[in-house]
Scaffold this active site. Sequence first.
Site, PDB file in Angstrom:
ATOM      1  N   HIS A   1      -2.057   5.397   8.554  1.00  0.00           N
ATOM      2  CA  HIS A   1      -2.647   4.093   8.839  1.00  0.00           C
ATOM      3  C   HIS A   1      -1.894   3.339   9.924  1.00  0.00           C
ATOM      4  O   HIS A   1      -2.468   2.581  10.695  1.00  0.00           O
ATOM      5  CB  HIS A   1      -2.631   3.282   7.535  1.00  0.00           C
ATOM      6  CG  HIS A   1      -3.206   1.927   7.645  1.00  0.00           C
ATOM      7  ND1 HIS A   1      -4.550   1.694   7.567  1.00  0.00           N
ATOM      8  CD2 HIS A   1      -2.642   0.728   7.850  1.00  0.00           C
ATOM      9  CE1 HIS A   1      -4.784   0.408   7.703  1.00  0.00           C
ATOM     10  NE2 HIS A   1      -3.638  -0.200   7.887  1.00  0.00           N
TER      11      HIS A   1
ATOM     12  N   ARG B   1       0.780  -1.244   0.000  1.00  0.00           N
ATOM     13  CA  ARG B   1       0.000   0.000   0.000  1.00  0.00           C
ATOM     14  C   ARG B   1       0.805   1.284   0.000  1.00  0.00           C
ATOM     15  O   ARG B   1       0.255   2.339  -0.290  1.00  0.00           O
ATOM     16  CB  ARG B   1      -1.006  -0.012   1.133  1.00  0.00           C
ATOM     17  CG  ARG B   1      -0.396  -0.311   2.467  1.00  0.00           C
ATOM     18  CD  ARG B   1      -1.497  -0.645   3.428  1.00  0.00           C
ATOM     19  NE  ARG B   1      -0.924  -1.252   4.601  1.00  0.00           N
ATOM     20  CZ  ARG B   1      -1.592  -1.996   5.445  1.00  0.00           C
ATOM     21  NH1 ARG B   1      -2.861  -2.232   5.229  1.00  0.00           N
ATOM     22  NH2 ARG B   1      -1.021  -2.480   6.500  1.00  0.00           N
TER      23      ARG B   1
ATOM     24  N   GLU C   1       1.643  -1.853  18.263  1.00  0.00           N
ATOM     25  CA  GLU C   1       2.027  -0.797  17.322  1.00  0.00           C
ATOM     26  C   GLU C   1       3.044   0.175  17.914  1.00  0.00           C
ATOM     27  O   GLU C   1       3.837   0.761  17.191  1.00  0.00           O
ATOM     28  CB  GLU C   1       0.771  -0.048  16.839  1.00  0.00           C
ATOM     29  CG  GLU C   1       1.088   0.877  15.702  1.00  0.00           C
ATOM     30  CD  GLU C   1      -0.135   1.402  14.967  1.00  0.00           C
ATOM     31  OE1 GLU C   1      -1.174   0.721  14.957  1.00  0.00           O
ATOM     32  OE2 GLU C   1      -0.031   2.505  14.406  1.00  0.00           O
TER      33      GLU C   1
HETATM   34  C1  LIG Z   1      -8.215   1.981   9.674  1.00  0.00           C
HETATM   35  C2  LIG Z   1      -7.237   0.933  10.107  1.00  0.00           C
HETATM   36  C3  LIG Z   1      -7.365  -0.363   9.598  1.00  0.00           C
HETATM   37  C4  LIG Z   1      -6.465  -1.343   9.992  1.00  0.00           C
HETATM   38  N1  LIG Z   1      -6.578  -2.604   9.448  1.00  0.00           N
HETATM   39  C5  LIG Z   1      -5.695  -3.554   9.802  1.00  0.00           C
HETATM   40  C6  LIG Z   1      -5.810  -4.879   9.266  1.00  0.00           C
HETATM   41  O1  LIG Z   1      -6.698  -5.181   8.454  1.00  0.00           O
HETATM   42  N2  LIG Z   1      -4.906  -5.802   9.647  1.00  0.00           N
HETATM   43  C7  LIG Z   1      -3.889  -5.504  10.518  1.00  0.00           C
HETATM   44  O2  LIG Z   1      -3.090  -6.387  10.833  1.00  0.00           O
HETATM   45  N3  LIG Z   1      -3.773  -4.270  11.051  1.00  0.00           N
HETATM   46  C8  LIG Z   1      -4.645  -3.293  10.728  1.00  0.00           C
HETATM   47  N4  LIG Z   1      -4.508  -2.024  11.245  1.00  0.00           N
HETATM   48  C9  LIG Z   1      -3.469  -1.769  12.248  1.00  0.00           C
HETATM   49  C10 LIG Z   1      -3.908  -2.346  13.591  1.00  0.00           C
HETATM   50  O3  LIG Z   1      -5.283  -2.155  13.770  1.00  0.00           O
HETATM   51  C11 LIG Z   1      -3.162  -1.651  14.728  1.00  0.00           C
HETATM   52  O4  LIG Z   1      -1.784  -1.652  14.472  1.00  0.00           O
HETATM   53  C12 LIG Z   1      -3.419  -2.367  16.055  1.00  0.00           C
HETATM   54  O5  LIG Z   1      -4.789  -2.346  16.344  1.00  0.00           O
HETATM   55  C13 LIG Z   1      -2.625  -1.719  17.182  1.00  0.00           C
HETATM   56  O6  LIG Z   1      -2.959  -2.366  18.383  1.00  0.00           O
HETATM   57  P1  LIG Z   1      -2.277  -1.973  19.738  1.00  0.00           P
HETATM   58  O7  LIG Z   1      -2.945  -2.783  20.814  1.00  0.00           O
HETATM   59  O8  LIG Z   1      -0.806  -2.063  19.626  1.00  0.00           O
HETATM   60  O9  LIG Z   1      -2.584  -0.429  19.906  1.00  0.00           O
HETATM   61  P2  LIG Z   1      -4.007   0.271  20.077  1.00  0.00           P
HETATM   62  O10 LIG Z   1      -5.109  -0.564  19.499  1.00  0.00           O
HETATM   63  O11 LIG Z   1      -3.823   1.667  19.597  1.00  0.00           O
HETATM   64  O12 LIG Z   1      -4.188   0.235  21.655  1.00  0.00           O
HETATM   65  C14 LIG Z   1      -3.548   1.133  22.514  1.00  0.00           C
HETATM   66  C15 LIG Z   1      -4.493   1.355  23.673  1.00  0.00           C
HETATM   67  O13 LIG Z   1      -3.819   2.108  24.684  1.00  0.00           O
HETATM   68  C16 LIG Z   1      -4.704   3.083  25.184  1.00  0.00           C
HETATM   69  N5  LIG Z   1      -3.913   4.182  25.753  1.00  0.00           N
HETATM   70  C17 LIG Z   1      -3.237   5.141  25.095  1.00  0.00           C
HETATM   71  N6  LIG Z   1      -2.618   5.955  25.968  1.00  0.00           N
HETATM   72  C18 LIG Z   1      -2.888   5.487  27.186  1.00  0.00           C
HETATM   73  C19 LIG Z   1      -2.522   5.907  28.508  1.00  0.00           C
HETATM   74  N7  LIG Z   1      -1.728   6.956  28.712  1.00  0.00           N
HETATM   75  N8  LIG Z   1      -3.005   5.188  29.539  1.00  0.00           N
HETATM   76  C20 LIG Z   1      -3.792   4.106  29.335  1.00  0.00           C
HETATM   77  N9  LIG Z   1      -4.171   3.673  28.113  1.00  0.00           N
HETATM   78  C21 LIG Z   1      -3.711   4.356  27.063  1.00  0.00           C
HETATM   79  C22 LIG Z   1      -5.539   3.498  23.989  1.00  0.00           C
HETATM   80  O14 LIG Z   1      -6.760   4.067  24.380  1.00  0.00           O
HETATM   81  C23 LIG Z   1      -5.752   2.151  23.275  1.00  0.00           C
HETATM   82  O15 LIG Z   1      -6.877   1.469  23.746  1.00  0.00           O
HETATM   83  C24 LIG Z   1      -5.411  -1.025  10.896  1.00  0.00           C
HETATM   84  C25 LIG Z   1      -5.309   0.265  11.415  1.00  0.00           C
HETATM   85  C26 LIG Z   1      -6.205   1.240  11.021  1.00  0.00           C
HETATM   86  C27 LIG Z   1      -6.056   2.620  11.596  1.00  0.00           C
END
Ligand SMILES: Cc1cc2nc3c(=O)[nH]c(=O)nc-3n(C[C@H](O)[C@H](O)[C@H](O)COP(=O)(O)OP(=O)(O)OC[C@H]3O[C@@H](n4cnc5c(N)ncnc54)[C@H](O)[C@@H]3O)c2cc1C
Length: 316
Positions: free
Chosen positions: A89, A23, A120
């Site tokens: 993204h 992409r 992430e």
């Molecule tokens: C539109 C879109 C589509 C996507 N589609 C795909 C896909 O099809 N396949 C794929 O593999 N990936 C996809 N991704 C990427 C994937 O969704 C993300 O990389 C993944 O969800 C990240 O997960 P995470 O748990 O690391 O972070 P996040 O889901 O961002 O979780 C972090 C959490 O920490 C919390 N937080 C932040 N700061 C604090 C704080 N100070 N104290 C307490 N809590 C806090 C936030 O509220 C959040 O709930 C997509 C992303 C987007 C934006």
Amino acid sequence: MRNGLGERFMERYAPTLKDLTPRDIISRAIFKEISEGKGVDGKDYVYLDLRDLGEERLNQKLPEITSFVKTYLGINPSETQIPVAPTCHYMMGGIPTDVNGHVLSDRAGTILPGLFAAGECACVSVHGANRLGCNSLIDLVVFGRRVGLSIQKEIKSRIIHPLPLQVENIVVDKINGLLESQCSESIPVIREHMQQLMTQYCNVFRNGQELEQTLVQLQQLKKRCLNLGVLNKSKVFNYELQEALELNNMLRVAEVIVYSALIRKESRGAHFRNDYSKRNDEQWLKHAFVNETPTGLKIKYKSLAKGRFEPEKRRY
Ligand SMILES: Cc1cc2nc3c(=O)[nH]c(=O)nc-3n(C[C@H](O)[C@H](O)[C@H](O)COP(=O)(O)OP(=O)(O)OC[C@H]3O[C@@H](n4cnc5c(N)ncnc54)[C@H](O)[C@@H]3O)c2cc1C
């Protein structure tokens, strides 16, 4: 993908993989089409055409996209094309970790005891300069589990060192400063300015001159943040206070992104420089480590740990 003229434009950019090209390349192609006036009706989007797949297959294979566009755009993708445009993204890079989620404090791989990162926000270095589709969720499952197992194993043997006296004062002072400030700067104004700078100048296409100017402007926004305040003085569920703290963090991350992009004088994956449009493995096949120092950001590099496969030229 179709542009405003109805052309399957990806055939011109990636004759073999076409619409299934990674992409970063599709984003640049869309951008180019739009900037050449070939967006739909000359506007800033092109079409994703899923009509050939038919209703049954769409519901079966792509239920999320189907319900998403029905809910938000009132579109049935089996009958109507979907307007699309590139947007931010995913963040490649992040907090450096080893494969068990230990946070690393330097290029030599020194572990910062007791601190873990996964998802992430972390950079295990499995995604390179352009994460491939779906690999983020795999990353979460694999490294989330590894972090959990590491913590389980280490928590029993970890010696918990006493914290320095009143270490929390840094945060307490910051919060009190925001609550007591006269509010001469506003959170939404600075945040919007940062968003506009990043969207315009640190986008899928970048160039040295604009990155340099953006860096200066971000640093000015950071200075303005010193006068940030909140109107809501409550210490309970104060979202305005949370937004103020987050804005400072976002500005720091934005500065690191622009700073590293400015120094990396080549194009690689999602980082594309108009003024250095070629990938340059000789000079740049390496990871950047950015440190915040009292005199500003400092960058250092770590060479790539080569695995079973040699990095190759991308051919699509
Ligand atoms: C539109 C879109 C589509 C996507 N589609 C795909 C896909 O099809 N396949 C794929 O593999 N990936 C996809 N991704 C990427 C994937 O969704 C993300 O990389 C993944 O969800 C990240 O997960 P995470 O748990 O690391 O972070 P996040 O889901 O961002 O979780 C972090 C959490 O920490 C919390 N937080 C932040 N700061 C604090 C704080 N100070 N104290 C307490 N809590 C806090 C936030 O509220 C959040 O709930 C997509 C992303 C987007 C934006």
